[in-house]
Write an enzyme that holds these catalytic residues in place. Structure first.
Site, PDB file in Angstrom:
ATOM      1  CG  HIS A   1      -2.037   0.938   1.186  1.00  0.00           C
ATOM      2  ND1 HIS A   1      -3.261   0.679   1.733  1.00  0.00           N
ATOM      3  CD2 HIS A   1      -2.126   2.187   0.660  1.00  0.00           C
ATOM      4  CE1 HIS A   1      -4.056   1.723   1.557  1.00  0.00           C
ATOM      5  NE2 HIS A   1      -3.380   2.664   0.916  1.00  0.00           N
TER       6      HIS A   1
ATOM      7  CG  LEU B  95       4.858   5.103  -5.666  1.00  0.00           C
ATOM      8  CD1 LEU B  95       5.375   4.140  -6.729  1.00  0.00           C
ATOM      9  CD2 LEU B  95       5.997   5.499  -4.733  1.00  0.00           C
ATOM     10  NE  ARG B  96      -0.072  11.522  -2.625  1.00  0.00           N
ATOM     11  CZ  ARG B  96      -1.089  10.869  -2.083  1.00  0.00           C
ATOM     12  NH1 ARG B  96      -1.909  10.158  -2.835  1.00  0.00           N
ATOM     13  NH2 ARG B  96      -1.313  10.924  -0.788  1.00  0.00           N
TER      14      ARG B  96
ATOM     15  CG  ASN C 199      -5.116   7.482  -4.518  1.00  0.00           C
ATOM     16  OD1 ASN C 199      -4.022   6.954  -4.690  1.00  0.00           O
ATOM     17  ND2 ASN C 199      -5.415   8.155  -3.427  1.00  0.00           N
TER      18      ASN C 199
ATOM     19  CG  ASP D 166      -6.392   3.292  -0.380  1.00  0.00           C
ATOM     20  OD1 ASP D 166      -6.978   2.967   0.643  1.00  0.00           O
ATOM     21  OD2 ASP D 166      -5.458   4.118  -0.408  1.00  0.00           O
TER      22      ASP D 166
ATOM     23  CG  HIS E 160     -10.612   3.293   1.819  1.00  0.00           C
ATOM     24  ND1 HIS E 160      -9.556   4.140   2.001  1.00  0.00           N
ATOM     25  CD2 HIS E 160     -11.652   3.854   2.489  1.00  0.00           C
ATOM     26  CE1 HIS E 160      -9.938   5.168   2.756  1.00  0.00           C
ATOM     27  NE2 HIS E 160     -11.215   5.023   3.051  1.00  0.00           N
TER      28      HIS E 160
ATOM     29  CG  ASP F  72      -2.435   4.587   3.645  1.00  0.00           C
ATOM     30  OD1 ASP F  72      -2.307   5.007   2.465  1.00  0.00           O
ATOM     31  OD2 ASP F  72      -3.431   4.833   4.337  1.00  0.00           O
TER      32      ASP F  72
END
Lengths: 307, 430
Positions: free
Chosen positions: B57, B60-61, B91, B151, B178, B304
């Site tokens: 989880h 890494l954006r 996401n 998530d 999630h 996370d």
């Protein structure tokens, strides 16, 4: 000596009583022809208002001006805040302008705590979201003392939307610090889950207003917002009013000497009926007047006191 | 380019000191290695060798928020934390809900070359919870996606969740949920309880997590599918998982390092560095989570890791984004919360942070102890070191660690990804 007033928890018993005593002296000056005191001459007080609140803003302004401070009022509308400037950048601006104290009203709980970390001056919480409004609690305590002679030993019912009320949180803290007994009354949906365990000594919870009223010295009605009904906190305004509103019949359950308070603005006909709001027991107008004296005392303590 | 490395005297979890000879990406010899010709020798006396850590989880954006993290900077933080593989959450912007986006992330990971970046695919188009994304296309893409997750959002619609669970059986996929009933967390800011009552912050009740977990383990049992629960945070969730596992259902779960260490009391100062979703809970929850991880009711630790730009944290609590950095501090926090109190030994750490997550993610190159012929994905840890967390020294582009100033045990000394060091002497090689 405290630097900030972020929460009523910042006040111990002696400090709180000290503020009420100073406020009394400040109130005495309001009767004079010249109301102004030179105490804060040359100091800058900023009122940083991110929420509309004419009543509180004017009260803080008047308090600072009567102490001869330079007052700058910064409201969310028509300033850079509405263009999306962050609270931190605004704080740095205020810091650069040399603000000695900032009274902040903000819709987000904890915003004054954040501000206090970014500026070197004093921060006064003038209401933060659903968290606290400590000067309101001080002016309420002041009003009780001036009407009933003391706060210690009083039994105070705080009635209504406790869950969303910063007035309730600050009063709960301050009044129990001052030795009053506090009973929080409202429908279970509007009392925070887990609050029973978080209550200070001398505080309790009730769902039954009629049972509480006969033993109260003070009943403080909280404003209930229409949107709470839409969110299913209660079924209808009528039912709310029937179960938790203060009308003439309920007022008759109060002991002879008991007073009725409301932080305003009132929803007449919902949490309080007009007959009650306008009765001799009601302290609503006094509360507003006392607000200025109490805020003068707080500014004096934070800025002038021992400086 | 090939190279030969000899790790001398590292202690295997639960075993004695051993030498490990690595050549051409694989471990070739384990035991007492006498012949070190041509090898770079690492003196690992006093160090523990773990199978390279695997994170189920990670945010890494990239693509979309390269100001907060990139695949490369996140990979470096991971390597420094002892990881050899991370699963990148979907996401991003655009959302990783198509074969194109997951392949892009996978390639960025390969280009960075510091850890294996295994993309997670979104369950629903745009994470909107309305329509299944093309899960099969992502599974058969070069990224070979096996974990699917929305998530950040819950797959709240029970019918859609059921379909997703069933559909991924065709390619041995798993849905990572999630668990957050959205109607119970409208405007939620922190754990609902005494502290939220005092702070005037809208509560995020434990039941919002538990209700979804209860529903989803029943669904997974009904359709006999694999379900993984992300970031379990409450004692009640642990009870439901225990029950689901007793039924033999294929349910796994993760806990984050921060939920093992921090409680809601940290919220008191309104510093959004402590804002996270699910929120920090009570001390009783923390104790239950540690116990569950020790017993295996919770299978793995997952970070996370959620980098955020400064302006998304240096603001009012309500306006801040939820999430904390985790990759570089995860092992230390697990040692502090699990190993030091005697709840888990180092072999247990290897299970919870490498072997089991590798198995859940289907990462066959990872999660193996050094043995001849096995890809050399390894981590060397100094168990006696203590490190004070300094946000400015972290490899992430962001600074939102909740552990700033804390003294944490142990340090990753070296990390090997397929026989090549990504970290040596506690520093990234590049």
């Amino acid at each position: 000596m405290i630097k900030h007033l972020l929460s009523a928890d910042d006040l111990d018993r002696d400090t709180a009583i000290g503020i009420l005593d100073i406020a009394e002296r400040m109130a005495a000056t309001a009767g004079r022809e010249i109301k102004k005191l030179p105490t804060l001459r040359g100091r800058t007080v900023v009122n940083l208002f991110y929420e509309d609140s004419t009543r509180t803003r004017i009260s803080f302004e008047a308090a600072a001006k009567r102490l001869s401070a330079d007052v700058i009022t910064f409201s969310a509308k028509g300033s850079s805040v509405s263009k999306g400037e962050s609270l931190k950048d605004t704080a740095l601006t205020l810091q650069a302008m040399g603000a000695d104290a900032v009274a902040i009203r903000h819709p987000a709980a904890g915003a004054p705590h954040r501000l206090a970390g970014w500026i070197s001056g004093s921060v006064l919480n003038a209401g933060d979201g659903t968290h606290e409004h400590p000067t309101q609690a001080l002016l309420d305590a002041y009003t009780m003392r001036s009407r009933l002679g003391h706060v210690e030993g009083l039994r105070v019912a705080i009635v209504g939307d406790v869950l969303h009320s910063r007035v309730a949180r600050s009063n709960l803290s301050l009044l129990t610090t001052l030795g009053a007994e506090v009973i929080l009354v409202g429908p279970p949906t509007l009392l925070p889950v887990g609050f029973e365990k978080a209550l200070p000594p001398g505080a309790s919870i009730s769902y039954d207003l009629d049972a509480v009223l006969p033993k109260c010295d003070v009943v403080m009605m909280l404003r209930v917002q229409r949107e709470r009904m839409i969110d299913s906190y209660f079924p209808s305004e009528r039912e709310y009013s029937r179960r938790y509103g203060l009308d003439r019949r309920r007022m008759a359950l109060l002991p002879e000497h008991a007073i009725v308070m409301h932080p305003g603005p009132m929803n007449r006909g919902i949490e309080i009926s007009s007959q009650v709001a306008d009765s001799a027991r009601s302290t609503v107008v006094e509360q507003v007047a006392n607000g200025v004296s109490v805020r003068m005392a707080v500014l004096y303590l934070l800025l002038g006191g021992n400086a | 380019m090939t190279s030969t490395w000899l790790i001398r005297g590292a202690r295997m979890p639960g075993g004695g000191p051993t030498d490990i000879l690595i050549r051409d990406g694989v471990t070739v010899e384990v035991g007492t290695v006498l012949d070190s010709r041509g090898a770079t020798v690492i003196d690992a006396d006093g160090l523990i060798v773990l199978p390279g850590l695997v994170d189920l989880h990670t945010h890494l954006r990239e693509p979309g928020r390269e100001d907060a993290e990139t695949v490369e900077t996140g990979s470096r933080a991971a390597a420094l934390g002892g990881y050899t593989a991370v699963c990148a959450m979907a996401n991003t912007d655009p959302v990783a809900d198509t074969a194109g986006v997951v392949e892009q992330v996978w390639r960025l990971g390969r280009d960075a070359g510091l850890v294996d970046v295994q993309p997670i695919g979104a369950v629903t188009v745009g994470l909107r919870g309305e329509q299944l994304a093309e899960l099969g296309a992502m599974a058969t893409s070069a990224a070979r996606v096996r974990i699917f997750s929305d998530d950040g959002h819950c797959v709240a619609d029970p019918r859609l969740m059921r379909r997703a669970l069933e559909y991924v059986k065709a390619f041995d996929g798993v849905i990572a949920q999630h668990a957050e009933e959205p109607r119970l967390t409208v405007g939620a800011q922190m754990h609902e309880g005494e502290v939220s009552a005092r702070l005037g912050l809208t509560g995020w009740p434990a039941v919002a997590e538990e209700a979804i977990i209860a529903r989803d383990v029943l669904l997974a049992g009904h359709v006999d599918s694999r379900l993984h629960i992300c970031h379990v945070s409450t004692a009640g969730s642990v009870e439901i998982l225990r029950w689901a596992k007793s039924k033999g259902w294929r349910v796994t779960a993760e806990v984050t390092p921060h939920h093992l260490l921090l409680t809601e009391e940290y919220v008191t100062g309104y510093d959004p560095v402590f804002k996270v979703n699910p929120p920090l809970r009570t001390a009783a929850d923390v104790a239950a989570l540690r116990q569950a991880l020790a017993e295996g009711v919770i299978d793995v630790v997952a970070t996370d890791h959620a980098p955020h730009a400064v302006e998304d944290k240096e603001c009012e609590w309500a306006y801040a984004r939820p999430g904390m950095l985790g990759l570089q501090t995860a092992l230390s926090v697990v040692v502090k919360t699990m190993v030091e109190p005697g709840l888990l030994d180092w072999d247990g750490v290897a299970d919870r942070m490498s072997r089991i997550p590798a198995r859940i993610a289907g990462l066959t190159d990872h999660g193996h102890d050094p043995a001849p012929g096995v890809p050399a994905n390894l981590t060397l840890v100094d168990p006696t070191a203590r490190v004070r967390v300094d946000p400015s020294q972290l490899a992430s582009l962001s600074r939102n660690t909740p552990y700033a100033g804390m003294d944490l045990p142990c340090q990753v000394v070296a990390t090997f990804l397929r026989g090549e060091p990504t970290v040596l002497d506690g520093k990234a090689v590049r």
